[in-house]
Enzyme design. Sequence first.
Site, PDB file in Angstrom:
ATOM      1  N   GLN A 103       0.854  -1.200   0.000  1.00 27.05           N
ATOM      2  CA  GLN A 103       0.000   0.000   0.000  1.00 27.05           C
ATOM      3  C   GLN A 103       0.889   1.249   0.000  1.00 27.05           C
ATOM      4  O   GLN A 103       0.389   2.363  -0.136  1.00 27.05           O
ATOM      5  CB  GLN A 103      -0.881   0.029   1.251  1.00 27.05           C
ATOM      6  N   ASP A 106       6.243   4.618  -1.230  1.00 31.52           N
ATOM      7  CA  ASP A 106       7.702   4.789  -1.324  1.00 31.52           C
ATOM      8  C   ASP A 106       8.273   3.615  -2.127  1.00 31.52           C
ATOM      9  O   ASP A 106       7.545   2.662  -2.430  1.00 31.52           O
ATOM     10  CB  ASP A 106       8.337   4.843   0.089  1.00 31.52           C
ATOM     11  N   HIS A 121      -1.229   1.609  -4.483  1.00 34.24           N
ATOM     12  CA  HIS A 121      -1.608   3.015  -4.347  1.00 34.24           C
ATOM     13  C   HIS A 121      -0.654   3.970  -5.052  1.00 34.24           C
ATOM     14  O   HIS A 121      -0.642   5.153  -4.754  1.00 34.24           O
ATOM     15  CB  HIS A 121      -1.725   3.387  -2.850  1.00 34.24           C
ATOM     16  N   ASN A 222       3.306  -6.812  13.518  1.00 37.01           N
ATOM     17  CA  ASN A 222       2.801  -5.490  13.876  1.00 37.01           C
ATOM     18  C   ASN A 222       2.935  -5.342  15.396  1.00 37.01           C
ATOM     19  O   ASN A 222       2.469  -6.218  16.128  1.00 37.01           O
ATOM     20  CB  ASN A 222       1.325  -5.378  13.469  1.00 37.01           C
TER      21      ASN A 222
HETATM   22  C1  BV8 Z   1     -11.560   2.526  -3.882  1.00 38.38           C
HETATM   23  C2  BV8 Z   1      -2.032   7.006  -1.507  1.00 38.38           C
HETATM   24  C3  BV8 Z   1     -13.355   2.073  -5.350  1.00 38.38           C
HETATM   25  C4  BV8 Z   1      -2.264   8.476  -1.305  1.00 38.38           C
HETATM   26  C5  BV8 Z   1      -3.701   5.922  -0.076  1.00 38.38           C
HETATM   27  C6  BV8 Z   1     -16.696   5.834   2.042  1.00 38.38           C
HETATM   28  C7  BV8 Z   1     -16.705   6.739   0.982  1.00 38.38           C
HETATM   29  C8  BV8 Z   1     -15.829   6.617  -0.100  1.00 38.38           C
HETATM   30  C9  BV8 Z   1     -14.908   5.552  -0.117  1.00 38.38           C
HETATM   31  C10 BV8 Z   1     -14.911   4.660   0.935  1.00 38.38           C
HETATM   32  C11 BV8 Z   1     -15.791   4.785   2.010  1.00 38.38           C
HETATM   33  N1  BV8 Z   1     -15.539   3.764   2.884  1.00 38.38           N
HETATM   34  C12 BV8 Z   1     -14.538   3.007   2.418  1.00 38.38           C
HETATM   35  C13 BV8 Z   1     -14.148   3.524   1.226  1.00 38.38           C
HETATM   36  C14 BV8 Z   1     -13.089   3.000   0.368  1.00 38.38           C
HETATM   37  C15 BV8 Z   1     -11.799   3.783   0.677  1.00 38.38           C
HETATM   38  C16 BV8 Z   1     -11.308   3.463   2.071  1.00 38.38           C
HETATM   39  O1  BV8 Z   1     -10.827   2.375   2.329  1.00 38.38           O
HETATM   40  N2  BV8 Z   1     -11.450   4.441   2.999  1.00 38.38           N
HETATM   41  C17 BV8 Z   1     -10.984   4.206   4.356  1.00 38.38           C
HETATM   42  C18 BV8 Z   1     -10.490   5.521   4.948  1.00 38.38           C
HETATM   43  C19 BV8 Z   1     -12.135   3.617   5.159  1.00 38.38           C
HETATM   44  N3  BV8 Z   1     -10.840   3.305  -0.299  1.00 38.38           N
HETATM   45  C20 BV8 Z   1     -10.683   3.977  -1.450  1.00 38.38           C
HETATM   46  O2  BV8 Z   1     -11.214   5.027  -1.715  1.00 38.38           O
HETATM   47  C21 BV8 Z   1      -9.791   3.268  -2.449  1.00 38.38           C
HETATM   48  N4  BV8 Z   1     -10.435   3.246  -3.721  1.00 38.38           N
HETATM   49  O3  BV8 Z   1     -12.088   1.903  -2.999  1.00 38.38           O
HETATM   50  O4  BV8 Z   1     -12.057   2.591  -5.178  1.00 38.38           O
HETATM   51  C22 BV8 Z   1     -14.300   3.182  -4.961  1.00 38.38           C
HETATM   52  C23 BV8 Z   1     -14.363   4.289  -5.790  1.00 38.38           C
HETATM   53  C24 BV8 Z   1     -15.272   5.319  -5.437  1.00 38.38           C
HETATM   54  C25 BV8 Z   1     -16.051   5.230  -4.256  1.00 38.38           C
HETATM   55  C26 BV8 Z   1     -15.930   4.097  -3.425  1.00 38.38           C
HETATM   56  C27 BV8 Z   1     -15.039   3.077  -3.765  1.00 38.38           C
HETATM   57  C28 BV8 Z   1      -8.480   4.038  -2.603  1.00 38.38           C
HETATM   58  C29 BV8 Z   1      -7.699   3.943  -1.320  1.00 38.38           C
HETATM   59  C30 BV8 Z   1      -6.264   4.464  -1.566  1.00 38.38           C
HETATM   60  C31 BV8 Z   1      -6.034   5.727  -0.793  1.00 38.38           C
HETATM   61  N5  BV8 Z   1      -4.636   6.145  -0.951  1.00 38.38           N
HETATM   62  N6  BV8 Z   1      -2.411   6.258  -0.308  1.00 38.38           N
HETATM   63  C32 BV8 Z   1      -1.254   9.082  -0.367  1.00 38.38           C
HETATM   64  O5  BV8 Z   1      -0.402   8.377   0.204  1.00 38.38           O
HETATM   65  O6  BV8 Z   1      -1.330  10.321  -0.209  1.00 38.38           O
HETATM   66  S1  BV8 Z   1      -4.092   5.129   1.360  1.00 38.38           S
HETATM   67  C33 BV8 Z   1      -2.890   5.506   2.511  1.00 38.38           C
HETATM   68  O7  BV8 Z   1      -3.432   5.261   3.766  1.00 38.38           O
HETATM   69  C34 BV8 Z   1      -1.716   4.576   2.452  1.00 38.38           C
HETATM   70  O8  BV8 Z   1      -1.327   4.273   1.151  1.00 38.38           O
HETATM   71  C35 BV8 Z   1      -2.207   3.359   3.201  1.00 38.38           C
HETATM   72  O9  BV8 Z   1      -2.820   2.459   2.335  1.00 38.38           O
HETATM   73  C36 BV8 Z   1      -3.259   3.944   4.074  1.00 38.38           C
HETATM   74  C37 BV8 Z   1      -2.815   3.846   5.493  1.00 38.38           C
HETATM   75  O10 BV8 Z   1      -2.965   2.498   5.800  1.00 38.38           O
HETATM   76  P1  BV8 Z   1      -1.740   1.668   6.412  1.00 38.38           P
HETATM   77  O11 BV8 Z   1      -0.692   1.481   5.388  1.00 38.38           O
HETATM   78  O12 BV8 Z   1      -2.319   0.468   7.040  1.00 38.38           O
HETATM   79  O13 BV8 Z   1      -1.111   2.626   7.485  1.00 38.38           O
HETATM   80  P2  BV8 Z   1      -1.708   2.972   8.897  1.00 38.38           P
HETATM   81  O14 BV8 Z   1      -1.027   4.213   9.333  1.00 38.38           O
HETATM   82  O15 BV8 Z   1      -3.201   2.912   8.846  1.00 38.38           O
HETATM   83  O16 BV8 Z   1      -1.241   1.739   9.798  1.00 38.38           O
HETATM   84  C38 BV8 Z   1       0.137   1.555  10.037  1.00 38.38           C
HETATM   85  C39 BV8 Z   1       0.242   0.234  10.798  1.00 38.38           C
HETATM   86  O17 BV8 Z   1       1.636  -0.010  11.041  1.00 38.38           O
HETATM   87  C40 BV8 Z   1      -0.440   0.250  12.145  1.00 38.38           C
HETATM   88  O18 BV8 Z   1      -1.205  -0.934  12.307  1.00 38.38           O
HETATM   89  C41 BV8 Z   1       0.719   0.262  13.152  1.00 38.38           C
HETATM   90  O19 BV8 Z   1       0.423  -0.459  14.335  1.00 38.38           O
HETATM   91  C42 BV8 Z   1       1.785  -0.458  12.377  1.00 38.38           C
HETATM   92  N7  BV8 Z   1       3.162  -0.155  12.754  1.00 38.38           N
HETATM   93  C43 BV8 Z   1       3.648   0.962  13.357  1.00 38.38           C
HETATM   94  N8  BV8 Z   1       4.998   0.847  13.512  1.00 38.38           N
HETATM   95  C44 BV8 Z   1       5.345  -0.371  12.988  1.00 38.38           C
HETATM   96  C45 BV8 Z   1       4.195  -1.008  12.499  1.00 38.38           C
HETATM   97  N9  BV8 Z   1       4.221  -2.226  11.926  1.00 38.38           N
HETATM   98  C46 BV8 Z   1       5.407  -2.843  11.830  1.00 38.38           C
HETATM   99  N10 BV8 Z   1       6.569  -2.301  12.277  1.00 38.38           N
HETATM  100  C47 BV8 Z   1       6.574  -1.069  12.851  1.00 38.38           C
HETATM  101  N11 BV8 Z   1       7.734  -0.535  13.291  1.00 38.38           N
END
Ligand code: BV8
Length: 254
Positions: A103, A106, A121, A222
Amino acid sequence: MTDPLIQQAAALIQASKRPCVLTGAGVSKESGIPTFRDVMDGLWAQYDPQQLATPTAFARDPKLVWDFYEMRRERMRPAQPNPGHVALAGIERLKGDLPIITQNVDDLHERGGSTQVIHLHGLIARNKCSRDCQGDPTLIDVNQLTWDHESGPPTCPQCGALVRPDVVWFGEMLPRASLERAYELASTCDLMIVVGTSGIVTPAADMPRVARRNGARLIEVNPYASDLTPTMDIWLQAPSGEALPRVLAAMERM
Ligand code: BV8
């Protein structure tokens, strides 16, 4: 995280025939890349990143969104692959094949030595015409362009549309080829290692569920529980930069 769990994880990976990996922002944390929620400090603290990473925000205020990405690219520039990235490449060398569905925007998996990386992404270092006027994606090297950086993004030299980062915004479809490849891997793997993702964003978060439905074993790395933890066979509760090198070392001793 105890040695027996490390041993169990190493044994599962060693025994797998078709392993794959899903990673999120956590695998790059120890490289100093803040997740995009963490990066919102200083003057950016007033903004919700999820509202900025949308086509609506870019249409409304292209300069604000462009500057948001320029700030993140600047913050990412010094980042190097960490021991977690390097260990995944080591496991690939042992297994002969270890496709990584990421996801992350980088390129640290590639620079860490992994050879099959599927970016769901996009890539923050790349830019494209916001109309993809020459095909999807119409990549543009902004270093070849001159424009007033104070005014925001440059325009496409082919069609004049605004240039934008080559990342997938919320509400946008994922690149078809990457998404299809990810579903194919999730449907056919016999093991998925899930590293550093909260499991919130879909469709990326569907991948472990698809793998599980097809009988694959699941390992999570994680330090904190995620939405996916309840579905895991093994949860290595530690930073990936610590856990993955220990798993690789255990595999090398087998
Ligand atoms: C889609 C690029 C079809 C940009 C990113 C309501 C309305 C509209 C849409 C939606 C909705 N509900 C759901 C959706 C779908 C939506 C979605 O999922 N929303 C979420 C917020 C609920 N998804 C989309 O829109 C996707 N497209 O579905 O198309 C569609 C079309 C139209 C309408 C509906 C559907 C597109 C999603 C892509 C978004 N772009 N990135 C940019 O970077 O600027 S997402 C971005 O956030 C990242 O790329 C990444 O994917 C995401 C964050 O997630 P994680 O990577 O998991 O990171 P996070 O910080 O959350 O977690 C980090 C984890 O690491 C934690 O668990 C932590 O404990 C752990 N950690 C910490 N330290 C460590 C560790 N692990 C290991 N070692 C460590 N040291």
